[in-house]
Design a protein around this motif. Structure first.
Motif, PDB file in Angstrom:
ATOM      1  N   ALA A   1       0.601   4.565  -2.335  1.00 54.21           N
ATOM      2  CA  ALA A   1       0.396   5.898  -1.750  1.00 54.21           C
ATOM      3  C   ALA A   1       1.454   6.107  -0.677  1.00 54.21           C
ATOM      4  O   ALA A   1       1.345   5.560   0.430  1.00 54.21           O
ATOM      5  CB  ALA A   1      -1.006   6.019  -1.163  1.00 54.21           C
TER       6      ALA A   1
ATOM      7  N   TYR B   1       0.828  -1.207   0.000  1.00 54.41           N
ATOM      8  CA  TYR B   1       0.000   0.000   0.000  1.00 54.41           C
ATOM      9  C   TYR B   1       0.859   1.253   0.000  1.00 54.41           C
ATOM     10  O   TYR B   1       0.511   2.257  -0.634  1.00 54.41           O
ATOM     11  CB  TYR B   1      -0.920  -0.003   1.218  1.00 54.41           C
ATOM     12  CG  TYR B   1      -2.249  -0.673   0.995  1.00 54.41           C
ATOM     13  CD1 TYR B   1      -3.239  -0.064   0.220  1.00 54.41           C
ATOM     14  CD2 TYR B   1      -2.536  -1.913   1.560  1.00 54.41           C
ATOM     15  CE1 TYR B   1      -4.464  -0.671   0.006  1.00 54.41           C
ATOM     16  CE2 TYR B   1      -3.754  -2.532   1.358  1.00 54.41           C
ATOM     17  CZ  TYR B   1      -4.717  -1.911   0.579  1.00 54.41           C
ATOM     18  OH  TYR B   1      -5.927  -2.526   0.365  1.00 54.41           O
TER      19      TYR B   1
ATOM     20  N   THR C   1      -5.363   5.205   1.150  1.00 57.48           N
ATOM     21  CA  THR C   1      -4.909   4.921  -0.210  1.00 57.48           C
ATOM     22  C   THR C   1      -5.933   5.358  -1.246  1.00 57.48           C
ATOM     23  O   THR C   1      -5.581   5.909  -2.301  1.00 57.48           O
ATOM     24  CB  THR C   1      -4.617   3.423  -0.360  1.00 57.48           C
ATOM     25  OG1 THR C   1      -3.688   3.006   0.648  1.00 57.48           O
ATOM     26  CG2 THR C   1      -4.022   3.128  -1.729  1.00 57.48           C
TER      27      THR C   1
ATOM     28  N   ALA D   1       1.083   6.395   3.395  1.00 55.21           N
ATOM     29  CA  ALA D   1      -0.223   5.883   3.829  1.00 55.21           C
ATOM     30  C   ALA D   1      -0.126   5.101   5.128  1.00 55.21           C
ATOM     31  O   ALA D   1      -1.040   5.141   5.963  1.00 55.21           O
ATOM     32  CB  ALA D   1      -0.829   5.004   2.734  1.00 55.21           C
TER      33      ALA D   1
ATOM     34  N   SER E   1      -5.499   8.349  -4.118  1.00 54.81           N
ATOM     35  CA  SER E   1      -5.629   8.093  -5.554  1.00 54.81           C
ATOM     36  C   SER E   1      -6.344   9.232  -6.277  1.00 54.81           C
ATOM     37  O   SER E   1      -6.199   9.369  -7.498  1.00 54.81           O
ATOM     38  CB  SER E   1      -6.387   6.781  -5.785  1.00 54.81           C
ATOM     39  OG  SER E   1      -7.731   6.894  -5.341  1.00 54.81           O
TER      40      SER E   1
END
Length: 299
Positions: free
Chosen positions: A162, A158, A291, A165, A295
């Protein structure tokens, strides 16, 4: 109850035994070899038993008994909040160490395998521990190790999607935990039968939604986060975090009732395991939510 670790427990769950029901009706539970109440005439076969093998007690001994401090829950080996805090802290520390080791030491090519092994091992041991009436420290520690490997691998994945995160999810988990504990301790949120029923139905609905979403993603019908892409994903994520927070409050209430009921100290392992399960779920929901939000900026 929401957490099966607590809801299936005879000591943390609501009273369901016959003795408890009799007590509510004013009855008195009886136990083998119980001494008759004061003033009750001895039954047949009991003559000569009173005082047998007992040493006489003089006035000085009685005075010492009255002056001595009352036995605490630690003296009687009953569950205390300190027991739960120590066990939970130890399991969390082990979880973080294993996750950090997985993050830094596992080669990228092996990361997917480690994540799958950790997921399956954690799921199996989680079910075993949840259905055990007596806690097994070894199995609970093993569950923590598997979950630590899983969290370390999935957190790295993850974080590659990102950046940052993971730290945001960790901070969010600690914040939600603190707020949930404050709301419970202050009495602003009370665990009532209506509250637990609402939570149970909400969790069942969320579980069904997650299962359908998982199937659609695995079959290739939907990509990315499936039905949790975009603004809908943020809304669903916030609902999931709210459900996890409510589950924490129910967990706190279960532990409180266990301490007040004077359950054995070994049940601190069950309490710590139950809290760990909820905290892991909360962290994963926050990690996914962060995340999804991140986005938006990359689109």
């Amino acid at each position: 109850m929401s957490n099966p670790v607590f809801s299936r427990s005879d000591v943390f769950g609501e009273p369901r035994r016959t003795g408890a029901a009799d007590a509510r009706r004013g009855g008195t539970a009886t136990y083998p070899n119980q001494t008759p109440a004061y003033g009750t005439p001895p039954q047949a076969g009991q003559y000569g038993q009173y005082g047998a093998g007992q040493q006489p007690v003089d006035a000085s001994d009685l005075d010492a008994m009255y002056q001595s401090p009352s036995a605490t829950t630690a003296d009687t080996r009953r569950l205390t909040y300190d027991d739960v805090i120590i066990k939970t802290g130890g399991l969390l520390a082990l979880l973080v160490v294993v996750a950090a080791a997985t993050w830094t030491l596992v080669p990228p090519a092996m990361l997917g395998i480690v994540m799958i092994v950790g997921l399956i091992g954690g799921l199996v041991l989680g079910l075993v521990n949840a259905f055990k009436r007596n806690p097994s420290p070894a199995l609970i520690v093993a569950y923590t190790v598997f979950e630590g490997a899983f969290l370390g691998a999935i957190s790295l994945m993850y974080n590659q999607i990102a950046d940052g995160a993971v730290w945001q999810a960790v901070l969010g988990t600690a914040s939600v935990f603190a707020v949930s504990l404050f709301l419970f301790r202050s009495g602003k949120v009370r665990v009532t039968p209506k509250f637990t029923r609402w939570l149970m139905f909400a969790l069942l609905g969320y579980a069904l939604f997650s299962l359908i979403n998982f199937v659609l993603m695995m079959t290739g019908v939907l990509d990315g986060f499936g039905m949790r892409n975009g603004p809908i994903g943020v809304i669903v994520g916030l609902v999931a975090v709210g459900l996890a927070a409510a589950s924490l409050i129910v967990d706190f209430d279960s532990i409180k009732r266990g301490v007040e009921a004077g359950v054995p100290a070994k049940m601190a392992w069950s309490a710590a395991f139950g809290l760990l399960v909820t905290l892991i779920w909360l962290y994963l929901e926050l990690l996914r939510l962060v995340t999804i939000i991140s986005s938006f900026g990359s689109d």
